[in-house]
Enzyme design. Sequence first.
Site, PDB file in Angstrom:
ATOM      1  N   ILE A 129      -4.349  26.942 -13.691  1.00 48.11           N
ATOM      2  CA  ILE A 129      -3.250  27.025 -14.657  1.00 48.11           C
ATOM      3  C   ILE A 129      -3.278  28.467 -15.136  1.00 48.11           C
ATOM      4  O   ILE A 129      -4.266  28.902 -15.730  1.00 48.11           O
ATOM      5  CB  ILE A 129      -3.420  26.076 -15.866  1.00 48.11           C
ATOM      6  CG1 ILE A 129      -3.426  24.604 -15.444  1.00 48.11           C
ATOM      7  CG2 ILE A 129      -2.293  26.311 -16.865  1.00 48.11           C
ATOM      8  CD1 ILE A 129      -3.455  23.610 -16.609  1.00 48.11           C
ATOM      9  N   TYR A 130      -2.237  29.190 -14.855  1.00 42.87           N
ATOM     10  CA  TYR A 130      -2.154  30.587 -15.299  1.00 42.87           C
ATOM     11  C   TYR A 130      -0.868  30.786 -16.101  1.00 42.87           C
ATOM     12  O   TYR A 130       0.210  30.419 -15.641  1.00 42.87           O
ATOM     13  CB  TYR A 130      -2.110  31.560 -14.102  1.00 42.87           C
ATOM     14  CG  TYR A 130      -3.397  31.663 -13.315  1.00 42.87           C
ATOM     15  CD1 TYR A 130      -4.640  31.481 -13.910  1.00 42.87           C
ATOM     16  CD2 TYR A 130      -3.367  31.976 -11.959  1.00 42.87           C
ATOM     17  CE1 TYR A 130      -5.814  31.606 -13.176  1.00 42.87           C
ATOM     18  CE2 TYR A 130      -4.545  32.102 -11.219  1.00 42.87           C
ATOM     19  CZ  TYR A 130      -5.748  31.913 -11.840  1.00 42.87           C
ATOM     20  OH  TYR A 130      -6.897  32.037 -11.110  1.00 42.87           O
ATOM     21  N   GLY A 149       0.744  26.433 -21.288  1.00 38.21           N
ATOM     22  CA  GLY A 149      -0.437  25.830 -20.663  1.00 38.21           C
ATOM     23  C   GLY A 149      -0.471  24.323 -20.899  1.00 38.21           C
ATOM     24  O   GLY A 149      -0.753  23.545 -19.984  1.00 38.21           O
ATOM     25  N   ASN A 205     -15.002  32.151 -19.780  1.00 38.42           N
ATOM     26  CA  ASN A 205     -13.582  32.042 -20.130  1.00 38.42           C
ATOM     27  C   ASN A 205     -13.444  31.090 -21.316  1.00 38.42           C
ATOM     28  O   ASN A 205     -13.075  29.926 -21.188  1.00 38.42           O
ATOM     29  CB  ASN A 205     -12.789  31.546 -18.918  1.00 38.42           C
ATOM     30  CG  ASN A 205     -11.295  31.635 -19.126  1.00 38.42           C
ATOM     31  OD1 ASN A 205     -10.828  31.816 -20.251  1.00 38.42           O
ATOM     32  ND2 ASN A 205     -10.542  31.493 -18.051  1.00 38.42           N
ATOM     33  N   GLU A 206     -13.771  31.634 -22.491  1.00 36.54           N
ATOM     34  CA  GLU A 206     -13.868  30.817 -23.709  1.00 36.54           C
ATOM     35  C   GLU A 206     -12.536  30.129 -24.040  1.00 36.54           C
ATOM     36  O   GLU A 206     -12.509  28.960 -24.410  1.00 36.54           O
ATOM     37  CB  GLU A 206     -14.302  31.737 -24.854  1.00 36.54           C
ATOM     38  CG  GLU A 206     -15.048  31.066 -25.968  1.00 36.54           C
ATOM     39  CD  GLU A 206     -16.148  30.102 -25.538  1.00 36.54           C
ATOM     40  OE1 GLU A 206     -16.065  28.949 -25.979  1.00 36.54           O
ATOM     41  OE2 GLU A 206     -17.057  30.463 -24.764  1.00 36.54           O
ATOM     42  N   TYR A 254      -9.403  23.212 -22.364  1.00 34.76           N
ATOM     43  CA  TYR A 254      -9.688  21.982 -21.628  1.00 34.76           C
ATOM     44  C   TYR A 254     -10.466  20.987 -22.493  1.00 34.76           C
ATOM     45  O   TYR A 254     -10.227  19.776 -22.416  1.00 34.76           O
ATOM     46  CB  TYR A 254     -10.435  22.298 -20.325  1.00 34.76           C
ATOM     47  CG  TYR A 254      -9.560  23.035 -19.329  1.00 34.76           C
ATOM     48  CD1 TYR A 254      -8.342  22.500 -18.931  1.00 34.76           C
ATOM     49  CD2 TYR A 254      -9.942  24.258 -18.789  1.00 34.76           C
ATOM     50  CE1 TYR A 254      -7.523  23.173 -18.029  1.00 34.76           C
ATOM     51  CE2 TYR A 254      -9.136  24.937 -17.885  1.00 34.76           C
ATOM     52  CZ  TYR A 254      -7.932  24.386 -17.515  1.00 34.76           C
ATOM     53  OH  TYR A 254      -7.110  25.046 -16.627  1.00 34.76           O
ATOM     54  N   LYS A 305     -10.224  20.669 -25.699  1.00 28.33           N
ATOM     55  CA  LYS A 305      -9.232  20.084 -26.621  1.00 28.33           C
ATOM     56  C   LYS A 305      -8.465  18.968 -25.917  1.00 28.33           C
ATOM     57  O   LYS A 305      -8.047  17.985 -26.516  1.00 28.33           O
ATOM     58  CB  LYS A 305      -8.280  21.179 -27.099  1.00 28.33           C
ATOM     59  CG  LYS A 305      -6.926  20.679 -27.520  1.00 28.33           C
ATOM     60  CD  LYS A 305      -6.521  21.087 -28.900  1.00 28.33           C
ATOM     61  CE  LYS A 305      -5.506  20.144 -29.473  1.00 28.33           C
ATOM     62  NZ  LYS A 305      -4.227  20.706 -29.740  1.00 28.33           N
TER      63      LYS A 305
HETATM   64  C1  LIG Z   1      -6.048  28.762 -20.636  1.00 26.58           C
HETATM   65  C2  LIG Z   1      -4.534  28.775 -20.683  1.00 26.58           C
HETATM   66  C3  LIG Z   1      -3.994  28.111 -19.432  1.00 26.58           C
HETATM   67  C4  LIG Z   1      -4.089  27.965 -21.914  1.00 26.58           C
HETATM   68  O1  LIG Z   1      -2.683  27.953 -21.971  1.00 26.58           O
HETATM   69  P1  LIG Z   1      -1.896  28.393 -23.297  1.00 26.58           P
HETATM   70  O2  LIG Z   1      -0.449  28.299 -22.990  1.00 26.58           O
HETATM   71  O3  LIG Z   1      -2.414  29.706 -23.765  1.00 26.58           O
HETATM   72  O4  LIG Z   1      -2.371  27.258 -24.323  1.00 26.58           O
HETATM   73  P2  LIG Z   1      -1.420  26.413 -25.265  1.00 26.58           P
HETATM   74  O5  LIG Z   1      -0.605  27.319 -26.102  1.00 26.58           O
HETATM   75  O6  LIG Z   1      -0.673  25.402 -24.459  1.00 26.58           O
HETATM   76  O7  LIG Z   1      -2.519  25.673 -26.158  1.00 26.58           O
HETATM   77  C5  LIG Z   1      -2.690  24.300 -26.128  1.00 26.58           C
HETATM   78  C6  LIG Z   1      -3.858  23.922 -27.013  1.00 26.58           C
HETATM   79  O8  LIG Z   1      -5.085  24.453 -26.490  1.00 26.58           O
HETATM   80  C7  LIG Z   1      -5.911  24.932 -27.551  1.00 26.58           C
HETATM   81  N1  LIG Z   1      -6.286  26.316 -27.341  1.00 26.58           N
HETATM   82  C8  LIG Z   1      -5.665  27.239 -26.592  1.00 26.58           C
HETATM   83  N2  LIG Z   1      -6.323  28.414 -26.656  1.00 26.58           N
HETATM   84  C9  LIG Z   1      -7.374  28.202 -27.488  1.00 26.58           C
HETATM   85  C10 LIG Z   1      -8.428  29.027 -27.973  1.00 26.58           C
HETATM   86  N3  LIG Z   1      -8.528  30.297 -27.638  1.00 26.58           N
HETATM   87  N4  LIG Z   1      -9.344  28.479 -28.801  1.00 26.58           N
HETATM   88  C11 LIG Z   1      -9.230  27.189 -29.196  1.00 26.58           C
HETATM   89  N5  LIG Z   1      -8.282  26.367 -28.760  1.00 26.58           N
HETATM   90  C12 LIG Z   1      -7.350  26.867 -27.926  1.00 26.58           C
HETATM   91  C13 LIG Z   1      -5.111  24.872 -28.811  1.00 26.58           C
HETATM   92  O9  LIG Z   1      -5.724  23.861 -29.595  1.00 26.58           O
HETATM   93  C14 LIG Z   1      -3.716  24.500 -28.411  1.00 26.58           C
HETATM   94  O10 LIG Z   1      -3.136  23.495 -29.188  1.00 26.58           O
HETATM   95  P3  LIG Z   1      -2.833  23.672 -30.767  1.00 26.58           P
HETATM   96  O11 LIG Z   1      -2.337  25.071 -30.952  1.00 26.58           O
HETATM   97  O12 LIG Z   1      -1.850  22.605 -31.021  1.00 26.58           O
HETATM   98  O13 LIG Z   1      -4.148  23.426 -31.449  1.00 26.58           O
HETATM   99  C15 LIG Z   1      -3.965  30.205 -20.825  1.00 26.58           C
HETATM  100  O14 LIG Z   1      -4.525  30.796 -21.964  1.00 26.58           O
HETATM  101  C16 LIG Z   1      -4.178  31.117 -19.621  1.00 26.58           C
HETATM  102  O15 LIG Z   1      -3.367  31.151 -18.710  1.00 26.58           O
HETATM  103  N6  LIG Z   1      -5.247  31.885 -19.587  1.00 26.58           N
HETATM  104  C17 LIG Z   1      -5.499  32.831 -18.507  1.00 26.58           C
HETATM  105  C18 LIG Z   1      -5.759  32.147 -17.186  1.00 26.58           C
HETATM  106  C19 LIG Z   1      -6.859  31.125 -17.279  1.00 26.58           C
HETATM  107  O16 LIG Z   1      -7.893  31.392 -17.868  1.00 26.58           O
HETATM  108  N7  LIG Z   1      -6.607  29.943 -16.696  1.00 26.58           N
HETATM  109  C20 LIG Z   1      -7.544  28.842 -16.739  1.00 26.58           C
HETATM  110  C21 LIG Z   1      -8.560  28.937 -15.662  1.00 26.58           C
HETATM  111  S1  LIG Z   1      -8.004  28.056 -14.221  1.00 26.58           S
END
Ligand SMILES: CC(C)(COP(=O)(O)OP(=O)(O)OC[C@H]1O[C@@H](n2cnc3c(N)ncnc32)[C@H](O)[C@@H]1OP(=O)(O)O)[C@@H](O)C(=O)NCCC(=O)NCCS
Length: 135
Positions: free
Chosen positions: A60-61, A72, A99-100, A106, A108
């Site tokens: 998921i990127y 995400g 990748n904190e 995940y 959550k």
């Molecule tokens: C990881 C990733 C996919 C998350 O997607 P995102 O669109 O940023 O996340 P969302 O906005 O949908 O967040 C959904 C929930 O996740 C939780 N969350 C997201 N980032 C968080 C963080 N840094 N710390 C704590 N909780 C977090 C939140 O609780 C959020 O819900 P809430 O705001 O209602 O509490 C995105 O940050 C990303 O693409 N990162 C770079 C690539 C990567 O690392 N991919 C995963 C490895 S395969």
Amino acid sequence: MEQYLTSSFNLETLINQLNNPNSTFYFAQDDQNKVGYLKINLGPVQTELKDPHSLEIERIYVLKSYIGKKAGQLLFEKALAIAKALKLKYIWLGVWEKNERALQFYKKNGFVEFDQHQFVLGKDVQNDILMKLTL
Ligand SMILES: CC(C)(COP(=O)(O)OP(=O)(O)OC[C@H]1O[C@@H](n2cnc3c(N)ncnc32)[C@H](O)[C@@H]1OP(=O)(O)O)[C@@H](O)C(=O)NCCC(=O)NCCS
């Protein structure tokens, strides 16, 4: 990183993945642009477990400027809906131990760690946490 991008994201590899019926890509889109994507694997194309009862989220990127804006979450929920529709037993994935943000994301969403494996990025050996969500 360059070696990894060349071997994993070259045109031929991507075309093969797009043509593989067990791998599917979904895109998150705002009004005009694609802002992120999901890649899921089923059956034998899963990178590790290859369990017919599981679905792997391989990627998921989300674009940097869209991180934290729920793209995400939308992509994850797509994977969840597919796994439920197929009556699978669990979803699993591997994520880099440092990748904190992704680990928190995940967790959550209910994933728990069940194993670790090593991932070679160029010359670096990195540790991935394997996580699972039982359905
Ligand atoms: C990881 C990733 C996919 C998350 O997607 P995102 O669109 O940023 O996340 P969302 O906005 O949908 O967040 C959904 C929930 O996740 C939780 N969350 C997201 N980032 C968080 C963080 N840094 N710390 C704590 N909780 C977090 C939140 O609780 C959020 O819900 P809430 O705001 O209602 O509490 C995105 O940050 C990303 O693409 N990162 C770079 C690539 C990567 O690392 N991919 C995963 C490895 S395969």
